[in-house]
Design a protein around this motif. Sequence first.
Motif, mmCIF file in Angstrom:
data_model
loop_
_atom_site.group_PDB
_atom_site.id
_atom_site.type_symbol
_atom_site.label_atom_id
_atom_site.label_comp_id
_atom_site.label_asym_id
_atom_site.label_seq_id
_atom_site.Cartn_x
_atom_site.Cartn_y
_atom_site.Cartn_z
ATOM 1 N N PRO A 66 -13.222 68.672 6.107
ATOM 2 C CA PRO A 66 -12.016 69.445 6.438
ATOM 3 C C PRO A 66 -10.888 68.514 6.889
ATOM 4 C CG PRO A 66 -13.957 70.452 7.397
ATOM 5 C CD PRO A 66 -14.388 69.118 6.844
ATOM 6 N N LYS A 67 -9.693 68.811 6.437
ATOM 7 C CA LYS A 67 -8.520 67.988 6.712
ATOM 8 C C LYS A 67 -8.343 67.688 8.208
ATOM 9 C CE LYS A 67 -3.576 68.212 5.727
ATOM 10 N NZ LYS A 67 -2.539 69.040 5.123
ATOM 11 N N GLN A 68 -8.651 68.692 9.054
ATOM 12 C CA GLN A 68 -8.456 68.528 10.504
ATOM 13 C C GLN A 68 -9.386 67.480 11.109
ATOM 14 O OE1 GLN A 68 -9.132 71.310 8.903
ATOM 15 N NE2 GLN A 68 -7.838 73.004 9.555
ATOM 16 N N GLU A 69 -10.487 67.163 10.432
ATOM 17 C CA GLU A 69 -11.451 66.194 10.958
ATOM 18 C C GLU A 69 -11.111 64.759 10.560
ATOM 19 O OE1 GLU A 69 -15.453 67.229 9.941
ATOM 20 O OE2 GLU A 69 -15.182 69.314 10.581
ATOM 21 N N VAL A 89 -3.155 58.638 6.951
ATOM 22 C CA VAL A 89 -2.269 57.477 6.905
ATOM 23 C C VAL A 89 -1.303 57.785 5.773
ATOM 24 C CG1 VAL A 89 -2.127 54.981 6.615
ATOM 25 C CG2 VAL A 89 -4.178 55.993 7.622
ATOM 26 N N VAL A 90 -0.018 57.597 6.013
ATOM 27 C CA VAL A 90 0.975 57.998 5.012
ATOM 28 C C VAL A 90 1.893 56.840 4.632
ATOM 29 C CG1 VAL A 90 2.677 58.855 6.675
ATOM 30 C CG2 VAL A 90 2.594 59.851 4.420
ATOM 31 N N LYS A 91 2.232 56.791 3.342
ATOM 32 C CA LYS A 91 3.244 55.854 2.844
ATOM 33 C C LYS A 91 4.488 56.680 2.559
ATOM 34 C CE LYS A 91 4.355 52.898 -1.090
ATOM 35 N NZ LYS A 91 3.930 52.502 -2.436
ATOM 36 N N SER A 92 5.543 56.410 3.299
ATOM 37 C CA SER A 92 6.780 57.174 3.143
ATOM 38 C C SER A 92 7.450 56.813 1.820
ATOM 39 C CB SER A 92 7.734 56.857 4.305
ATOM 40 O OG SER A 92 8.265 55.557 4.128
ATOM 41 N N ASP A 106 -0.147 59.540 10.503
ATOM 42 C CA ASP A 106 0.454 60.869 10.513
ATOM 43 C C ASP A 106 -0.509 61.806 11.234
ATOM 44 O OD1 ASP A 106 1.720 63.236 10.091
ATOM 45 O OD2 ASP A 106 1.379 63.290 7.930
ATOM 46 N N LEU A 107 -0.358 61.902 12.536
ATOM 47 C CA LEU A 107 -1.279 62.711 13.329
ATOM 48 C C LEU A 107 -0.990 64.201 13.213
ATOM 49 C CD1 LEU A 107 -1.492 60.390 16.455
ATOM 50 C CD2 LEU A 107 -2.989 60.458 14.457
ATOM 51 N N THR A 108 0.221 64.547 12.729
ATOM 52 C CA THR A 108 0.568 65.959 12.560
ATOM 53 C C THR A 108 0.135 66.466 11.187
ATOM 54 O OG1 THR A 108 2.738 65.479 11.626
ATOM 55 C CG2 THR A 108 2.617 65.695 14.025
ATOM 56 N N GLY A 109 -0.020 65.552 10.220
ATOM 57 C CA GLY A 109 -0.372 65.941 8.856
ATOM 58 C C GLY A 109 0.812 66.508 8.086
ATOM 59 N N LYS A 110 2.027 66.314 8.623
ATOM 60 C CA LYS A 110 3.204 66.921 8.004
ATOM 61 C C LYS A 110 4.244 65.919 7.519
ATOM 62 C CE LYS A 110 2.819 71.184 10.729
ATOM 63 N NZ LYS A 110 1.666 71.580 10.016
ATOM 64 N N LYS A 111 4.007 64.631 7.726
ATOM 65 C CA LYS A 111 4.992 63.641 7.282
ATOM 66 C C LYS A 111 5.090 63.633 5.767
ATOM 67 C CE LYS A 111 4.841 60.282 11.040
ATOM 68 N NZ LYS A 111 4.513 58.901 11.402
#
Length: 90
Positions: free
Chosen positions: A19-22, A26-29, A37-42
């Motif tokens: 599950p995504k929440q677990e 890490v995000v590449k802008s 990305d601790l919010t999962g929204k970047k």
Amino acid sequence: MGNKKVPMRMCIGCRDMKPKQELIRVVKSPEGDISLDLTGKKNGRGAYVCKNIECLKKIKKQKALNHTFGITVSETVYEDLEKEFLNFGE
């Protein structure tokens, strides 16, 4: 009937679907910056890592983030991940 579908993502370390929440994202802008990305929204391309220190060691050793994002990921990103793992008490 409030059965919401749980979004599943694959850890780039162990390749397990979880599950995504677990997972930690890490995000590449679009500008090419790599960050947690601790919010999962970047906005940007994301990669997921289990909250498991073994997965972190594995992706660090294999430079999995470099392969995923197609660029050289700085050591500070791995250090940030490690700090985040310490916050989870792993």
